[in-house]
Design an enzyme around this catalytic site. Structure first.
Site, PDB file in Angstrom:
ATOM      1  CG  ASP A  19      -1.815  -1.129   1.347  1.00 47.36           C
ATOM      2  OD1 ASP A  19      -2.265  -1.596   0.281  1.00 47.36           O
ATOM      3  OD2 ASP A  19      -2.074  -1.596   2.482  1.00 47.36           O
ATOM      4  CE  LYS A 219      17.160   7.221   4.365  1.00 42.55           C
ATOM      5  NZ  LYS A 219      17.189   7.218   2.904  1.00 42.55           N
ATOM      6  CG  ASP A 244      21.294   4.018  -3.594  1.00 45.19           C
ATOM      7  OD1 ASP A 244      20.771   4.410  -2.524  1.00 45.19           O
ATOM      8  OD2 ASP A 244      22.359   4.492  -4.029  1.00 45.19           O
TER       9      ASP A 244
END
Lengths: 300, 300
Positions: A19, A219, A244
């Site tokens: 979603d 992150k 990536d």
């Protein structure tokens, strides 16, 4: 073992089981100042299919509003609400996760992005203009604990100096309960094909003198995801982190209980992906985010 | 178990078994701006007995010559050659331990003490005046690897800024074989009864972006002692390290194979000394360095 997306059926199934898609930006949508071919169509495709899209970036120097301009320049559309930067994460963390007292202030080491996001969240902050000037012994002695400061928030600051280090030190070692937050702890960041000291350098300076460990928003730390979940009603099992880099984006997704897609347009090569020495494996991988465009024709 | 020096016999035996005394300064000779009573006589006594005296300090901001003024102000005499500061240790390390190439330069993050000591040792260094000005993106891009830079030396620098961090980063990550030295890694330092961020904060910033570990000159690291030994012909078994802190001075002495004397005029109290939780024990301890003055009358 990661599944490579190469067929229309696989791509359709991949899209259908999610979603929400969280995107790292550099290396996924663009590379430096160049759009990765076809990703504009991919974003349109996902929006048309009713998917929620969030762009997750550790860059703390720009507010979400300012960061939309980067998208515009490259011919991509992104609304402020689709961007989740580490400065915004800090505001969400203070407001929604720790319920930062309204009568307290945040001492900011950082640039406009942090102040703009704190302002937007009505969180009081303290970063006097003259903090960017150099300091002498008299100035050092004049730094005193300020009971109004309830948190020190460190992001990238090209005007880092000893005055700021000393203030952060005094607040973090003298103010009872003073929080220590960092927008991210990236050691370096890319700029025009080279790398330069990142926020991690500034955070390390404060760790080095105070001996304290910060709560890191960005992150691959999970606080970023906690903030995203605190803001949006995400089902992690139906959310995919697209990135990536194995050791930041994919690790972030795996640890967060999300599905993960590695794209090969950035840092990690297919050879590195298959190297047995690392222990981070994405659930899916693809040559490019634009691989998902295969699904498009099936809908038309 | 440490032996407390309380009798004339014990003091005489203690002095007789040593040829050289290494002194920490703050907490041993003075406390802030106040001389500890009687230590002026102690230093005279030891000199009269033909002992070698060295004052070992992590302070990198002043050259040995400049540091003698601190002694003078307090009514103590000390010659330049009796002072072994961390900036001088850096010069000795580069000249005598690693034989730093004469055609290479040291990039300095630090204050006058470092530059003065490098100049005195004819070691070329690079610290342009405009490094202390702030920087923008154009300035960042203009920083390029400089093959002349063979070492980055970090000491206390109240004008630390992003330009200096970025230069250190570029040299340490791009110049083959570039050394990374730190005068010391003290997290904080005392100033007027308070503490402020020390050299360890600046060193941590460089470690944080480069991922490199520096060679640290200052106490309690043994490189300081290697430099002292490289300069003087010391017999470690006949050398005593005198200090007021277990985890810096005494650890430095114990690890270095020297005898050690803890004085109780500084940081460590007698109660802490006898606390079984720490595992650093001096060979001797005394209420004050001036306890050694007991030996004086025996000689007269």
């Amino acid at each position: 073992m990661a599944t490579k997306l190469t067929t229309r059926e696989a791509v359709n199934a991949f899209i259908d089981r999610h979603d929400t898609f969280l995107f790292d930006c550099d290396g996924v949508l663009w590379y430096g100042h160049t759009l990765i071919p076809g990703v504009d169509k991919t974003l349109e495709l996902l929006r048309r299919k009713g998917k929620r899209i969030l762009f997750v970036t550790n860059n703390s120097t720009q507010s979400r509003q300012a960061y939309t301009k980067k998208f515009e320049k490259l011919g991509l559309s992104a609304s402020k609400n689709e961007i989740f930067g580490s400065s915004y994460a800090a505001a969400v963390y203070l407001r929604k996760v720790v319920d930062f007292p309204v009568d307290k202030q945040v001492y900011v080491i950082g640039q406009a992005g942090i102040c703009d996001e704190l302002d937007a969240a009505s969180i009081r902050h303290n970063n006097p203009a003259d903090d960017s000037s150099t300091i002498d012994w008299e100035g050092v002695e004049a730094i005193t604990p300020d009971p109004n400061i309830g948190a020190v928030l460190v992001g990238f600051d090209m005007e880092i100096n000893y005055r700021k280090l000393a203030k952060a030190y005094v607040y973090l070692t003298s103010n009872p309960g003073c929080l220590f937050l960092a927008t991210n702890d990236d050691a370096s960041f890319p700029h025009h094909g080279r790398t330069f000291p990142g926020t991690g350098s500034m955070v390390a300076a404060i760790k080095g003198c105070t001996g304290r460990e910060p709560r890191v928003l960005g992150k691959p730390h999970q606080t970023m995801l906690d903030c995203i979940v605190a803001k949006y009603d995400l089902d992690r099992t139906r959310t995919c982190m697209v990135g990536d880099r194995l050791n930041t984006d994919i690790q972030f997704g795996v640890q967060g209980g999300m599905s993960t897609l590695l794209v090969l347009t950035g840092v990690t090569s297919e050879q590195e992906l298959h190297d047995a020495r690392h222990n981070i494996t994405p659930e899916y991988y693809a040559d490019s985010l634009a691989t998902l465009n295969m699904a498009d024709t099936a809908d038309e």
